[in-house]
Design a protein around this motif. Structure first.
Motif, PDB file in Angstrom:
ATOM      1  N   VAL A  89       2.158   3.849   1.143  1.00 44.06           N
ATOM      2  CA  VAL A  89       3.480   4.294   1.618  1.00 44.06           C
ATOM      3  C   VAL A  89       3.238   5.509   2.501  1.00 44.06           C
ATOM      4  N   SER A  90       3.265   5.299   3.792  1.00 44.07           N
ATOM      5  CA  SER A  90       2.830   6.358   4.707  1.00 44.07           C
ATOM      6  C   SER A  90       3.687   6.399   5.965  1.00 44.07           C
ATOM      7  N   ALA A  91       3.723   7.588   6.584  1.00 46.45           N
ATOM      8  CA  ALA A  91       4.419   7.735   7.869  1.00 46.45           C
ATOM      9  C   ALA A  91       3.545   7.294   9.037  1.00 46.45           C
ATOM     10  N   LEU A  92       2.250   7.134   8.798  1.00 46.56           N
ATOM     11  CA  LEU A  92       1.328   6.782   9.890  1.00 46.56           C
ATOM     12  C   LEU A  92       1.613   5.353  10.326  1.00 46.56           C
ATOM     13  N   ALA A  93       2.258   5.225  11.475  1.00 52.33           N
ATOM     14  CA  ALA A  93       2.870   3.941  11.820  1.00 52.33           C
ATOM     15  C   ALA A  93       2.025   3.066  12.734  1.00 52.33           C
ATOM     16  N   ASP A  94       0.829   3.504  13.088  1.00 54.61           N
ATOM     17  CA  ASP A  94       0.011   2.677  13.984  1.00 54.61           C
ATOM     18  C   ASP A  94      -0.645   1.536  13.200  1.00 54.61           C
ATOM     19  N   LYS A  95      -0.835   0.421  13.886  1.00 57.56           N
ATOM     20  CA  LYS A  95      -1.397  -0.762  13.226  1.00 57.56           C
ATOM     21  C   LYS A  95      -2.810  -0.514  12.720  1.00 57.56           C
ATOM     22  N   ALA A  96      -3.599   0.253  13.481  1.00 61.83           N
ATOM     23  CA  ALA A  96      -5.001   0.473  13.112  1.00 61.83           C
ATOM     24  C   ALA A  96      -5.106   1.132  11.736  1.00 61.83           C
ATOM     25  N   THR A  97      -4.196   2.040  11.438  1.00 60.45           N
ATOM     26  CA  THR A  97      -4.231   2.724  10.141  1.00 60.45           C
ATOM     27  C   THR A  97      -3.909   1.746   9.015  1.00 60.45           C
ATOM     28  N   ALA A  98      -2.908   0.900   9.233  1.00 60.42           N
ATOM     29  CA  ALA A  98      -2.543  -0.096   8.220  1.00 60.42           C
ATOM     30  C   ALA A  98      -3.711  -1.061   7.977  1.00 60.42           C
ATOM     31  N   VAL A  99      -4.310  -1.509   9.059  1.00 63.07           N
ATOM     32  CA  VAL A  99      -5.438  -2.444   8.935  1.00 63.07           C
ATOM     33  C   VAL A  99      -6.596  -1.779   8.189  1.00 63.07           C
ATOM     34  N   ASP A 100      -6.856  -0.516   8.532  1.00 57.01           N
ATOM     35  CA  ASP A 100      -7.942   0.220   7.891  1.00 57.01           C
ATOM     36  C   ASP A 100      -7.698   0.328   6.378  1.00 57.01           C
ATOM     37  N   ALA A 101      -6.466   0.670   6.004  1.00 55.04           N
ATOM     38  CA  ALA A 101      -6.142   0.810   4.572  1.00 55.04           C
ATOM     39  C   ALA A 101      -6.303  -0.526   3.839  1.00 55.04           C
ATOM     40  N   ILE A 102      -5.870  -1.601   4.486  1.00 57.33           N
ATOM     41  CA  ILE A 102      -5.992  -2.937   3.873  1.00 57.33           C
ATOM     42  C   ILE A 102      -7.473  -3.311   3.723  1.00 57.33           C
ATOM     43  N   GLU A 103      -8.242  -3.007   4.758  1.00 57.86           N
ATOM     44  CA  GLU A 103      -9.680  -3.319   4.699  1.00 57.86           C
ATOM     45  C   GLU A 103     -10.395  -2.535   3.607  1.00 57.86           C
ATOM     46  N   LYS A 104      -9.878  -1.333   3.307  1.00 56.66           N
ATOM     47  CA  LYS A 104     -10.509  -0.503   2.266  1.00 56.66           C
ATOM     48  C   LYS A 104     -10.053  -0.911   0.872  1.00 56.66           C
ATOM     49  N   GLY A 105      -9.086  -1.834   0.789  1.00 54.81           N
ATOM     50  CA  GLY A 105      -8.713  -2.328  -0.535  1.00 54.81           C
ATOM     51  C   GLY A 105      -7.242  -2.282  -0.874  1.00 54.81           C
ATOM     52  N   ALA A 106      -6.405  -1.725   0.010  1.00 56.12           N
ATOM     53  CA  ALA A 106      -4.960  -1.723  -0.260  1.00 56.12           C
ATOM     54  C   ALA A 106      -4.422  -3.143  -0.094  1.00 56.12           C
ATOM     55  N   ASN A 107      -3.277  -3.401  -0.752  1.00 57.14           N
ATOM     56  CA  ASN A 107      -2.701  -4.758  -0.721  1.00 57.14           C
ATOM     57  C   ASN A 107      -1.434  -4.857   0.109  1.00 57.14           C
ATOM     58  N   GLY A 108      -0.838  -3.710   0.442  1.00 54.97           N
ATOM     59  CA  GLY A 108       0.388  -3.732   1.227  1.00 54.97           C
ATOM     60  C   GLY A 108       0.614  -2.398   1.902  1.00 54.97           C
ATOM     61  N   PHE A 109       1.539  -2.373   2.862  1.00 50.12           N
ATOM     62  CA  PHE A 109       1.802  -1.150   3.630  1.00 50.12           C
ATOM     63  C   PHE A 109       3.306  -1.023   3.852  1.00 50.12           C
ATOM     64  N   LEU A 110       3.868   0.101   3.463  1.00 47.78           N
ATOM     65  CA  LEU A 110       5.288   0.392   3.698  1.00 47.78           C
ATOM     66  C   LEU A 110       5.369   1.678   4.513  1.00 47.78           C
ATOM     67  N   CYS A 111       6.054   1.595   5.640  1.00 48.53           N
ATOM     68  CA  CYS A 111       6.134   2.766   6.523  1.00 48.53           C
ATOM     69  C   CYS A 111       7.300   3.675   6.120  1.00 48.53           C
ATOM     70  N   LYS A 112       7.038   4.981   6.046  1.00 54.65           N
ATOM     71  CA  LYS A 112       8.106   5.967   5.871  1.00 54.65           C
ATOM     72  C   LYS A 112       8.802   6.183   7.216  1.00 54.65           C
ATOM     73  N   PRO A 113      10.070   6.477   7.260  1.00 60.41           N
ATOM     74  CA  PRO A 113      10.981   6.534   6.117  1.00 60.41           C
ATOM     75  C   PRO A 113      11.345   5.121   5.671  1.00 60.41           C
ATOM     76  N   PHE A 114      11.773   4.993   4.420  1.00 65.27           N
ATOM     77  CA  PHE A 114      12.104   3.668   3.888  1.00 65.27           C
ATOM     78  C   PHE A 114      13.414   3.734   3.109  1.00 65.27           C
TER      79      PHE A 114
END
Lengths: 130, 148
Positions: A89-114
């Protein structure tokens, strides 16, 4: 607290965010009856300690935090328990960050604000993987 | 120097924050350029350091009244000074983080630094800053973008 009183919580949720407001907001807004909040941490280092102690099944994880950032923390948690479900759950809205987090083991990404609905939808989607 | 499209990124970030967090729209006044190195601040300021592909700061500054109502709209009952400071930092963090959608991963943001009760301590690193006035309900705040 979940509004649906028909089923007992069966999965433990840990919340990780350096903002107290966001930690409280997630705890207050999550309405998944299967989830019970077992703890909250304000940085990655604290989260690893709490994770070992409380053994949660599900984690919401901020990325920009002091001490240890969220991506590093995701890696540590997955190394401890590869079955943990992590929703970033992060404000970092670029795709590369989401992909990086998923590659490191996260299962989902929710952008702040929500909204509350977006949070619950994201958690439901995460739990569908369980 | 900021391009018009880059300023629009921050304008959209600010309006999206209020709309999503409170289900109440904010209106944004015309952004303007300040060239004396003193874009000004309200009682509470959340400041984000920017490094990587761009260098400088982004800060969100607001009076206590606005932040208190904002907390209440978010169903938060604890409106202590600690939570007000937490909120102003979180707003700055969210708007700056959202800007990476357009600026990319190398727009690196710091954790928020909060300056409260001492608006004179809020300083821009360069003489030129863009100020984006934000109006929400009856309150006014500002988003300041000061990038090389």
């Amino acid at each position: 607290m979940p509004m649906d009183g028909q089923s007992k919580p069966s999965l433990k949720l840990m919340i990780v965010d350096d903002s107290n407001i966001i930690r409280r907001r997630i705890e207050r807004s999550q309405q998944i009856a299967r989830l019970e909040v077992v703890g909250a941490a304000s940085n990655g280092r604290e989260a690893v300690e709490l994770f070992r102690r409380t053994k949660p099944d599900v984690v919401t994880m901020d990325l920009t935090m002091p001490e240890m950032d969220g991506v590093e923390c995701v890696q540590e948690l997955v190394a401890i328990n590869s079955k943990v479900l992590i929703l970033v759950v992060s404000a970092l809205a670029d795709k590369a960050t989401a992909v990086d987090a998923i590659e490191k083991g996260a299962n989902g990404f929710l952008c702040k604000p929500f909204t509350d609905r977006q949070l619950n939808d994201a958690l439901e989607e995460l739990l569908a993987e369980a | 120097m900021l391009k018009e499209a880059e300023i629009r990124t921050f304008v959209e970030g600010a309006t999206n924050y209020f709309e999503t967090s409170t289900q109440q729209s904010a209106t944004v006044g015309s952004p303007y350029l300040v060239t004396d190195g003193n874009p000004g601040a309200y009682e509470y300021t959340g400041l984000i350091g920017i490094s990587g592909s761009r260098k400088g700061i982004v800060y969100f500054s607001a009076p206590r009244g606005m932040l208190t109502v904002l907390l209440m709209r978010m169903q938060e009952t604890d409106t202590s000074d600690e939570n007000i400071k937490d909120l102003v930092g979180e707003v700055a963090n969210t708007i700056s983080g959202n800007a990476r959608r357009d600026f990319g991963k190398n727009f690196v943001i710091s954790v928020p630094v909060v300056i409260a009760h001492d608006a004179d301590k809020v300083a821009a690193p360069h003489r030129r800053s863009y100020v984006i006035p934000i109006n929400w309900r009856t309150h006014s705040a500002k988003l300041v973008v000061c990038l090389e």
